[in-house]
Design an enzyme around this catalytic site. Structure first.
Site, PDB file in Angstrom:
ATOM      1  N   LYS A  37      39.382  72.457  78.740  1.00 56.50           N
ATOM      2  CA  LYS A  37      38.060  73.609  78.663  1.00 56.50           C
ATOM      3  C   LYS A  37      37.536  73.018  77.432  1.00 56.50           C
ATOM      4  O   LYS A  37      36.724  73.568  77.367  1.00 56.50           O
ATOM      5  CB  LYS A  37      39.637  75.252  78.262  1.00 56.50           C
ATOM      6  CG  LYS A  37      39.617  75.546  79.625  1.00 56.50           C
ATOM      7  CD  LYS A  37      40.453  76.524  79.806  1.00 56.50           C
ATOM      8  CE  LYS A  37      40.420  76.812  80.605  1.00 56.50           C
ATOM      9  NZ  LYS A  37      41.574  79.073  80.792  1.00 56.50           N
TER      10      LYS A  37
ATOM     11  N   CYS B 200      47.248  89.103  81.740  1.00 55.76           N
ATOM     12  CA  CYS B 200      45.548  88.721  82.597  1.00 55.76           C
ATOM     13  C   CYS B 200      46.319  88.490  83.749  1.00 55.76           C
ATOM     14  O   CYS B 200      45.463  88.115  84.958  1.00 55.76           O
ATOM     15  CB  CYS B 200      44.813  87.783  81.732  1.00 55.76           C
ATOM     16  SG  CYS B 200      44.060  88.631  80.943  1.00 55.76           S
TER      17      CYS B 200
ATOM     18  N   ARG C 119      14.337  85.162  64.908  1.00 56.72           N
ATOM     19  CA  ARG C 119      15.300  86.354  65.710  1.00 56.72           C
ATOM     20  C   ARG C 119      15.789  87.141  64.769  1.00 56.72           C
ATOM     21  O   ARG C 119      16.200  88.252  64.187  1.00 56.72           O
ATOM     22  CB  ARG C 119      15.330  87.001  67.150  1.00 56.72           C
ATOM     23  CG  ARG C 119      14.162  86.549  68.091  1.00 56.72           C
ATOM     24  CD  ARG C 119      12.809  87.056  66.941  1.00 56.72           C
ATOM     25  NE  ARG C 119      11.350  86.910  68.629  1.00 56.72           N
ATOM     26  CZ  ARG C 119      10.832  86.023  68.394  1.00 56.72           C
ATOM     27  NH1 ARG C 119      11.102  85.193  67.383  1.00 56.72           N
ATOM     28  NH2 ARG C 119       9.678  86.509  69.780  1.00 56.72           N
TER      29      ARG C 119
END
Ligand SMILES: [Zn+2]
Length: 349
Positions: free
Chosen positions: A90, A194, A16
């Site tokens: 992480k 944040c 795609r």
């Protein structure tokens, strides 16, 4: 070829993207040969790294200094509850997840704090740097490194429902850098983050989407298609703006005369992480602490959790994470002196 072979060929996998004319088969081959670094594997970093890995960029380096926490799960889409429970760094949690998404991509995870001293080593073999950080100190290091090395980077930032994107190109097409556009880095604590103003997931997806699209252009060799300008979006009010910088010459001290503030800034051993936390660098590089011993000693002081990579101590009103290399994150304070004294008391100086 066996028609029942379950392994899809590369052309099926990326069909795609190859049918999409601006990329095409040639662009896909360039993506395959390219390398990208994602600095910061939080909310933006989750989206960016997943986009790059699914798109088939050949090498993806993930750089992050922190561990997964419960409060991350609302928007950091690569992570699950088990990552937070295990105090997983992480970068490693992201790598583990992404490796199951696309085994064709070489993923290199670094549990490190990126700063001027190690930026070259971490980024020198990279074609593009994507900003997934949450603080201006690291962004200005990326900006200076980009100017010095000629590696392009894409700034991205989100807070609340609002976000910004700025691609910074070098080489043949030189465009204004972050310092040209924003001036000197705002001092830590001077702008909303944040942690103070919150953040909702949809703005992260929009900003990472805009960064990701510019990244696909750069890495597939379509530099002329890059939208050179500062884009701002607020998904709550519906406001979109774009300052066109395609005809603006780079003008800051770093671009014009190669004066890099990051190089001159000696951060010292303790500095703010751009939020309610202080990072303490290890006294020496290449340390290998026995964090298991610390875990045993600290049990008398508070709530201790030990994992393979880090030990965490929660005391009355602070939290400390100690990594094996001696680096520590002290959360719940912005007071450098207090953080240093906690480090000295718990680890020694
Ligand atoms: Zn500049």
């Amino acid at each position: 070829m066996n028609p029942f072979d379950p392994a899809p060929s590369r052309s099926v996998r990326y069909s795609r993207q190859e049918i999409f004319l601006p990329i095409g088969v040639a662009g896909q081959q360039r993506l395959r040969a390219a390398s990208v670094a994602i600095v910061g594997c939080g909310a933006l970093g989750s989206q960016l790294s997943e986009t790059m890995v699914r798109a088939g960029v050949g090498r993806v380096r993930l750089i992050d200094r922190d561990i997964v926490e419960e409060s991350n799960l609302q928007r950091q889409t690569l992570f699950v509850e088990a990552d937070a429970a295990a105090l997983r760094p992480k970068a490693l949690a992201a790598k583990a997840r992404l490796a199951t998404v696309n085994s064709d991509v070489v993923i290199d995870a670094r549990v490190e704090d990126l700063n001027w001293d190690n930026a070259r080593e971490l980024l020198q073999d990279i074609d593009l740097i994507l900003d997934g950080t949450d603080n201006f100190d690291t962004r200005y290091v990326l900006n200076d490194l980009s100017i010095e090395s000629g590696i392009p980077w894409i700034y991205g930032a989100c807070v609340g429902s609002y976000g910004l994107v700025l691609p910074v190109l070098r080489g043949e097409r030189r465009t204004p850098c972050l310092r040209c556009v924003l001036g000197d880095a705002p001092a830590a604590g001077s702008s909303p983050t944040c942690d103070t103003a919150g953040v909702i997931a949809p703005i992260v997806q929009v900003i990472a989407g805009l960064q990701g699209a510019e990244a696909l252009k750069i890495l597939s060799g379509r530099m002329e298609a890059v939208n050179v300008g500062l884009v701002s979006v607020d998904v709550w009010t519906g406001q979109h703006d774009r300052i066109d910088l395609s005809r603006t010459e780079p003008s800051c001290e770093a671009c014009v005369s190669g004066v890099f503030v990051s190089r001159e800034q000696t951060e010292g051993e303790a500095f703010l992480c751009g939020r309610d936390a202080v990072q303490i660098r290890p006294p020496a590089r290449g340390m290998a602490l026995d964090i298991d011993d610390f875990a045993v000693t600290w049990r008398a002081l508070g709530d201790v959790t030990l994992s393979e990579h880090v030990v965490r101590l929660r005391e009355a009103n602070s939290e400390m994470l100690l990594f094996r290399d001696g680096r520590a994150l002290i959360k719940g304070t912005t007071d450098l002196g207090r953080a240093r004294s906690i480090y000295a008391r718990l680890i020694g100086s």
